[in-house]
Design a protein around this motif. Structure first.
Motif, PDB file in Angstrom:
ATOM      1  N   ILE A 234      45.309  30.641  76.457  1.00  0.00           N
ATOM      2  CA  ILE A 234      46.384  30.094  75.625  1.00  0.00           C
ATOM      3  C   ILE A 234      46.145  28.611  75.400  1.00  0.00           C
ATOM      4  N   SER A 235      45.974  28.234  74.133  1.00  0.00           N
ATOM      5  CA  SER A 235      45.670  26.839  73.820  1.00  0.00           C
ATOM      6  C   SER A 235      46.807  25.930  74.279  1.00  0.00           C
ATOM      7  N   GLY A 236      46.447  24.725  74.634  1.00  0.00           N
ATOM      8  CA  GLY A 236      47.429  23.755  75.112  1.00  0.00           C
ATOM      9  C   GLY A 236      47.852  23.988  76.548  1.00  0.00           C
ATOM     10  N   SER A 237      47.117  24.818  77.281  1.00  0.00           N
ATOM     11  CA  SER A 237      47.460  25.153  78.659  1.00  0.00           C
ATOM     12  C   SER A 237      46.543  24.422  79.626  1.00  0.00           C
ATOM     13  N   SER A 238      47.040  24.206  80.844  1.00  0.00           N
ATOM     14  CA  SER A 238      46.210  23.561  81.860  1.00  0.00           C
ATOM     15  C   SER A 238      46.794  23.801  83.241  1.00  0.00           C
ATOM     16  N   VAL A 239      45.936  23.674  84.234  1.00  0.00           N
ATOM     17  CA  VAL A 239      46.351  23.715  85.631  1.00  0.00           C
ATOM     18  C   VAL A 239      46.514  22.267  86.074  1.00  0.00           C
TER      19      VAL A 239
ATOM     20  N   VAL B  63      56.250  37.176  79.858  1.00  0.00           N
ATOM     21  CA  VAL B  63      55.805  36.028  79.073  1.00  0.00           C
ATOM     22  C   VAL B  63      55.586  36.530  77.650  1.00  0.00           C
ATOM     23  N   MET B  64      56.237  35.878  76.700  1.00  0.00           N
ATOM     24  CA  MET B  64      56.051  36.239  75.299  1.00  0.00           C
ATOM     25  C   MET B  64      55.217  35.161  74.623  1.00  0.00           C
ATOM     26  N   VAL B  65      54.205  35.610  73.899  1.00  0.00           N
ATOM     27  CA  VAL B  65      53.365  34.684  73.148  1.00  0.00           C
ATOM     28  C   VAL B  65      53.485  35.055  71.678  1.00  0.00           C
ATOM     29  N   GLU B  66      53.940  34.123  70.871  1.00  0.00           N
ATOM     30  CA  GLU B  66      54.026  34.327  69.420  1.00  0.00           C
ATOM     31  C   GLU B  66      52.740  33.819  68.785  1.00  0.00           C
ATOM     32  N   CYS B  67      52.104  34.690  68.034  1.00  0.00           N
ATOM     33  CA  CYS B  67      50.823  34.385  67.417  1.00  0.00           C
ATOM     34  C   CYS B  67      50.968  34.257  65.906  1.00  0.00           C
ATOM     35  N   GLU B  68      50.150  33.414  65.326  1.00  0.00           N
ATOM     36  CA  GLU B  68      50.160  33.221  63.880  1.00  0.00           C
ATOM     37  C   GLU B  68      49.339  34.273  63.148  1.00  0.00           C
ATOM     38  N   THR B  69      48.264  34.742  63.771  1.00  0.00           N
ATOM     39  CA  THR B  69      47.339  35.617  63.060  1.00  0.00           C
ATOM     40  C   THR B  69      47.064  36.903  63.845  1.00  0.00           C
TER      41      THR B  69
ATOM     42  N   VAL C 167      50.792  24.391  90.089  1.00  0.00           N
ATOM     43  CA  VAL C 167      51.608  24.051  88.922  1.00  0.00           C
ATOM     44  C   VAL C 167      50.683  24.095  87.715  1.00  0.00           C
ATOM     45  N   PHE C 168      51.142  24.753  86.651  1.00  0.00           N
ATOM     46  CA  PHE C 168      50.336  24.884  85.451  1.00  0.00           C
ATOM     47  C   PHE C 168      51.246  25.012  84.237  1.00  0.00           C
ATOM     48  N   THR C 169      50.662  24.845  83.059  1.00  0.00           N
ATOM     49  CA  THR C 169      51.402  25.049  81.818  1.00  0.00           C
ATOM     50  C   THR C 169      50.693  26.126  81.010  1.00  0.00           C
ATOM     51  N   LEU C 170      51.499  26.899  80.304  1.00  0.00           N
ATOM     52  CA  LEU C 170      51.005  27.838  79.299  1.00  0.00           C
ATOM     53  C   LEU C 170      51.628  27.393  77.996  1.00  0.00           C
ATOM     54  N   GLY C 171      50.802  26.877  77.088  1.00  0.00           N
ATOM     55  CA  GLY C 171      51.352  26.305  75.866  1.00  0.00           C
ATOM     56  C   GLY C 171      52.296  25.180  76.235  1.00  0.00           C
ATOM     57  N   ASP C 172      53.549  25.306  75.814  1.00  0.00           N
ATOM     58  CA  ASP C 172      54.521  24.247  76.095  1.00  0.00           C
ATOM     59  C   ASP C 172      55.463  24.589  77.252  1.00  0.00           C
ATOM     60  N   GLN C 173      55.128  25.610  78.040  1.00  0.00           N
ATOM     61  CA  GLN C 173      55.987  26.037  79.145  1.00  0.00           C
ATOM     62  C   GLN C 173      55.375  25.681  80.487  1.00  0.00           C
ATOM     63  N   ARG C 174      56.221  25.199  81.368  1.00  0.00           N
ATOM     64  CA  ARG C 174      55.791  24.804  82.706  1.00  0.00           C
ATOM     65  C   ARG C 174      56.018  25.967  83.681  1.00  0.00           C
ATOM     66  N   TYR C 175      55.037  26.184  84.557  1.00  0.00           N
ATOM     67  CA  TYR C 175      55.108  27.238  85.564  1.00  0.00           C
ATOM     68  C   TYR C 175      54.718  26.692  86.925  1.00  0.00           C
ATOM     69  N   MET C 176      55.252  27.316  87.948  1.00  0.00           N
ATOM     70  CA  MET C 176      54.798  27.116  89.308  1.00  0.00           C
ATOM     71  C   MET C 176      54.408  28.492  89.813  1.00  0.00           C
ATOM     72  N   ALA C 177      53.384  28.563  90.633  1.00  0.00           N
ATOM     73  CA  ALA C 177      52.958  29.840  91.202  1.00  0.00           C
ATOM     74  C   ALA C 177      52.755  29.663  92.688  1.00  0.00           C
ATOM     75  N   ILE C 178      52.956  30.756  93.402  1.00  0.00           N
ATOM     76  CA  ILE C 178      52.698  30.784  94.832  1.00  0.00           C
ATOM     77  C   ILE C 178      51.899  32.040  95.137  1.00  0.00           C
ATOM     78  N   GLU C 179      50.955  31.904  96.021  1.00  0.00           N
ATOM     79  CA  GLU C 179      50.235  33.051  96.574  1.00  0.00           C
ATOM     80  C   GLU C 179      50.599  33.095  98.041  1.00  0.00           C
ATOM     81  N   ALA C 180      51.351  34.114  98.432  1.00  0.00           N
ATOM     82  CA  ALA C 180      51.853  34.153  99.805  1.00  0.00           C
ATOM     83  C   ALA C 180      51.999  35.578 100.322  1.00  0.00           C
ATOM     84  N   GLY C 181      51.120  36.456  99.893  1.00  0.00           N
ATOM     85  CA  GLY C 181      51.186  37.831 100.377  1.00  0.00           C
ATOM     86  C   GLY C 181      52.225  38.641  99.633  1.00  0.00           C
TER      87      GLY C 181
END
Length: 155
Positions: free
Chosen positions: A24-29, A76-82, A51-65
């Protein structure tokens, strides 16, 4: 105030968020951290947080079993142009997961996604209710959304 969605992974959190942010463009960890040894959550390294972003949304994730598996209550809904964007995301996210109706799928980690054309909202809100109804009927028959098929149904 900031609002952040939170995802709990049993395992493979870093692989999942790396995969999501690559699609997803505009995303980063922003960061990934292991909980230190003196934390009551478990042995050192047994809990990871990111902590990461998907597009313009902020997320936190945990890995804990294991806790509760992902379900349709959160998606998660992604609206696409094409159609090309829909196809690319659909194919990548569905690999190792499962397809569902109306643009929904579950990825290999069990997270629910809806990959939808931005145009769908416009078609569903057409002031000509007969056209909107035809679009809705076509949509309900689709698994992966097909923009040309939705446009054709509108007439």
């Amino acid at each position: 105030m900031k609002v952040t969605q939170h995802l709990w992974f049993e395992k493979d959190m870093e692989a999942a968020i790396g995969f999501y942010t690559s699609l997803i463009s505009g995303s980063s960890v922003q960061w990934v951290s292991a909980v230190p040894a003196d934390n009551p959550s478990g042995p050192a390294g047994s809990v990871k947080i990111a902590v990461f972003t998907l597009g313009d949304q902020r997320y936190m994730a945990i890995e804990a079993g294991p806790l509760d598996p992902f379900n349709h209550s959160f998606s998660v809904m992604v609206e696409c142009e094409t159609q090309a964007e829909i196809d690319r995301l659909w194919d990548a996210l569905r690999e190792g997961g499962s397809a569902e109706h109306c643009g929904w799928l579950k990825d290999r980690w069990g997270l629910s996604w809806q990959i939808a054309p931005r145009r769908l909202g416009e078609l569903m809100n057409d002031p000509d209710r007969d056209k909107a109804k035809r679009v809705a009927e076509a949509m309900l028959k689709m698994v992966k959304f097909d923009i040309a098929g939705l446009e054709a149904a509108r007439g």
